[in-house]
Write an enzyme that holds these catalytic residues in place. Structure first.
Site, PDB file in Angstrom:
ATOM      1  N   LEU A 242     -31.489-126.660  13.224  1.00 11.78           N
ATOM      2  CA  LEU A 242     -30.241-125.900  13.213  1.00 11.78           C
ATOM      3  C   LEU A 242     -29.094-126.807  12.803  1.00 11.78           C
ATOM      4  O   LEU A 242     -29.098-128.011  13.090  1.00 11.78           O
ATOM      5  CB  LEU A 242     -29.947-125.315  14.602  1.00 11.78           C
ATOM      6  CG  LEU A 242     -30.957-124.338  15.187  1.00 11.78           C
ATOM      7  CD1 LEU A 242     -30.561-123.971  16.613  1.00 11.78           C
ATOM      8  CD2 LEU A 242     -31.069-123.096  14.323  1.00 11.78           C
ATOM      9  N   GLU A 243     -28.070-126.218  12.189  1.00 10.50           N
ATOM     10  CA  GLU A 243     -26.891-126.988  11.794  1.00 10.50           C
ATOM     11  C   GLU A 243     -26.214-127.655  12.979  1.00 10.50           C
ATOM     12  O   GLU A 243     -25.524-128.663  12.828  1.00 10.50           O
ATOM     13  CB  GLU A 243     -25.864-126.082  11.105  1.00 10.50           C
ATOM     14  CG  GLU A 243     -26.323-125.461   9.817  1.00 10.50           C
ATOM     15  CD  GLU A 243     -26.868-124.076  10.010  1.00 10.50           C
ATOM     16  OE1 GLU A 243     -26.345-123.134   9.388  1.00 10.50           O
ATOM     17  OE2 GLU A 243     -27.840-123.918  10.793  1.00 10.50           O
ATOM     18  N   SER A 244     -26.391-127.101  14.162  1.00 14.03           N
ATOM     19  CA  SER A 244     -25.758-127.660  15.359  1.00 14.03           C
ATOM     20  C   SER A 244     -26.319-129.027  15.721  1.00 14.03           C
ATOM     21  O   SER A 244     -25.738-129.741  16.545  1.00 14.03           O
ATOM     22  CB  SER A 244     -25.938-126.703  16.540  1.00 14.03           C
ATOM     23  OG  SER A 244     -27.325-126.500  16.803  1.00 14.03           O
ATOM     24  N   GLY A 245     -27.466-129.385  15.143  1.00 12.36           N
ATOM     25  CA  GLY A 245     -28.077-130.680  15.424  1.00 12.36           C
ATOM     26  C   GLY A 245     -29.460-130.593  16.038  1.00 12.36           C
ATOM     27  O   GLY A 245     -30.126-131.612  16.225  1.00 12.36           O
TER      28      GLY A 245
ATOM     29  N   MET B  20     -23.883-133.330  14.835  1.00 13.22           N
ATOM     30  CA  MET B  20     -23.888-132.415  13.698  1.00 13.22           C
ATOM     31  C   MET B  20     -23.714-133.168  12.381  1.00 13.22           C
ATOM     32  O   MET B  20     -24.331-132.828  11.364  1.00 13.22           O
ATOM     33  CB  MET B  20     -22.777-131.384  13.876  1.00 13.22           C
ATOM     34  CG  MET B  20     -22.992-130.088  13.160  1.00 13.22           C
ATOM     35  SD  MET B  20     -22.196-128.689  13.983  1.00 13.22           S
ATOM     36  CE  MET B  20     -20.469-129.155  13.908  1.00 13.22           C
TER      37      MET B  20
END
Length: 518
Positions: free
Chosen positions: A318-321, A345
């Site tokens: 996910l882009e959130s990390g 991120m």
């Protein structure tokens, strides 16, 4: 060294005209108590005003401090359905810019190192490119924050970081020295990057926390933000309302990575147009694929993989990390259960930009004959790019997955054939699109493998534009495809019928299919 101060004293640090950078993804590391206090101060006194807000990911706390006249400029990757801010943009009451999510995080990192901004190819030939608007969202937005530059004979974009005055960030625990830990957050997202960017500009960092403890009790390996970077600590007085882990839960230790949950399952998906698209997209997987799945239909690729018994061969990111595990959807979006790791991120986007994804499955809203895609703006509807530009431009194999039309489409599978019962009201394959969020020319230059998968057909991006390569059983080109397109695509001389297993209720034997790609 005691850095704890009261909420109102913290807001006193913010002056008229300041540029405020905030951390956060949904509500993760979002300092909502500080947001509310800032908005309350403005409503009571009319100050601070003329502020600039800068954020990377969609932050659901921002509407709490969206007051008319309070902000003069907004820099973001996604408006996150903030209707007051969207309306202010449409009414030309604020200057507004949309930049790629990963780029904004890297702008913080550049500021931290005393650099002018981020130099990158991300965003070339999209609406972020100064030749196509430079990310400006309305007529009142005049200043050029993006320059086209040439380095060693190649084009790059320079995203210039503004001078950052204030950081509003959130952790879980602080000590009297200002050291911050995040043991109850689902991800570090851009917490440290925002802090360091503001300190690199000589600004002040205000951190909201839930717990305040002695420095004797903090394990240094847990410290994410050192106290040398923190100017003030505010302890949240109403954490259940103003310090929530996600919009859905106050605190779930499993989302914070402290526990694993056995037998985490993806929900079964009924046979409909969404599952058809997800199944065809899943056929593009390779063994042990590292993937990013966009919101909506692309998310269902993971559900299909689970049904086929190969979920353990996917590493979802996910882009959130988040890396690995089972992404939590809905109001918990951005978090994951049983994740292998939670990266900052900015680091996650480094990984993406380096081309390390095996596959990105993303949505699409509008497509033009060249293969350009718009997902960011549709007249008065302003969404933003999020991480779409970063991911789609950096990944060698992308599948853009979505229905052929929108707004009431109804389909049914009978006897292995697809029937269109009711056509959607909105065409998605158009002669022209309002913004370019994905550049087909850039993809061709980078030799990317690009597919467009719909419930009734598949297109491939070629040097000439879109080529129709597959149609669903039961679908007629003249009746079901061309009438819902504003242009006629190239049609493959070797036009194939989509794999019939996609349209059967039973499993597709996907494991065998992808094993042959080893």
């Amino acid at each position: 060294m005691d850095k704890r101060i009261g909420l109102q004293e913290a807001i006193d640090l913010i002056k008229d005209g300041d540029t405020i950078a905030i951390s956060g993804f949904q509500l993760c590391t979002a300092a909502t108590a500080l947001y509310k206090a800032l908005a309350d101060r403005y409503e009571k006194t009319g100050h601070p005003k003329g502020l600039t807000l800068m954020q990377a990911a969609g932050n659901l706390g921002v509407p709490l401090m969206t007051k008319e006249g309070m902000w003069s400029r907004y820099i973001t990757a996604h408006f996150a359905f903030n209707k007051p801010m969207i309306q202010a943009c449409l009414d030309n009451k604020i200057e507004a810019y949309i930049f790629p999510q990963g780029v904004i995080d890297h702008m913080y990192r550049a500021a931290a190192a005393g650099k002018i901004g981020e130099v990158t190819k991300i965003g070339l030939n999209t609406f972020c490119d100064p030749r196509f608007g430079g990310g400006k969202m309305n007529e009142v937005t005049k200043e050029d924050l993006v320059d086209l530059v040439n380095l060693s004979g190649e084009e790059y974009l320079l995203y210039k970081t503004p001078k950052l005055n204030i950081a509003l960030v959130r952790g879980t625990t602080a000590d009297e020295n200002g050291n911050i830990t995040i043991e109850e957050e689902s991800s570090p997202v851009d917490l440290l990057d925002v802090v360091m960017g503001v300190k690199g500009c000589g600004g002040k960092v205000i951190a909201q926390v839930k717990n305040y403890v002695s420095s004797d009790s903090i394990d240094r390996t847990k410290v994410v933000v050192p106290g040398t970077m923190v100017d003030a600590v505010v302890v949240c007085e109403d954490p259940e309302e103003e310090h929530r882990q996600t919009p859905a839960v106050f605190y779930d230790p499993a989302l914070a990575g402290h526990y694993r949950i056995n037998n985490m399952a993806f929900a079964a998906v009924e046979m409909n147009e969404r599952k058809i698209i997800a199944r065809r997209t899943a056929m593009e997987l390779v063994p042990n694929a590292v993937v990013n799945l966009g919101i909506g239909i692309p998310e269902l690729v993971a559900n299909v993989a689970a049904e086929e018994g190969i979920a353990d061969q996917l590493v979802l990111t996910l882009e959130s990390g988040m890396i690995g595990g089972v992404p939590a959807g809905g109001a918990n979006f951005g978090s994951s259960y049983n994740a292998w790791a939670g990266l900052p991120m900015c680091t996650q986007f480094d990984y993406y930009n380096g081309g390390n994804l095996d596959l990105a499955a993303l949505g699409f809203a509008q497509v033009d004959p060249s293969g350009n895609i718009n997902v960011s703006r549709f007249g008065p509807k302003i969404a933003g790019a999020g991480g779409f530009i970063d991911i789609s431009q950096s990944t060698s194999r992308c599948v853009f997955a979505g229905t052929m039309t929108a707004g009431g489409l109804e389909c049914k599978v009978e006897d292995g054939k697809l029937n269109i019962l009711k056509e959607g009201k909105v065409k998605k394959f158009l002669r022209s699109i309002e913004q370019i969020t994905f550049s087909a020319d850039t993809a061709r230059k980078n030799h990317q493998d690009i597919l467009f998968v719909t419930e009734r057909c598949v297109f491939r991006l070629t040097d000439k534009g879109l080529k129709l390569t597959e149609i669903a059983p039961g679908i007629d080109i003249e009746k079901d495809i061309l009438p819902v397109m504003d242009f006629v695509p190239e049609i493959s001389e070797d036009l194939k019928v989509m794999d019939p297993r996609i349209f059967q209720e039973r499993p597709m034997n996907l494991a065998e299919m992808i094993s042959q790609k080893e």
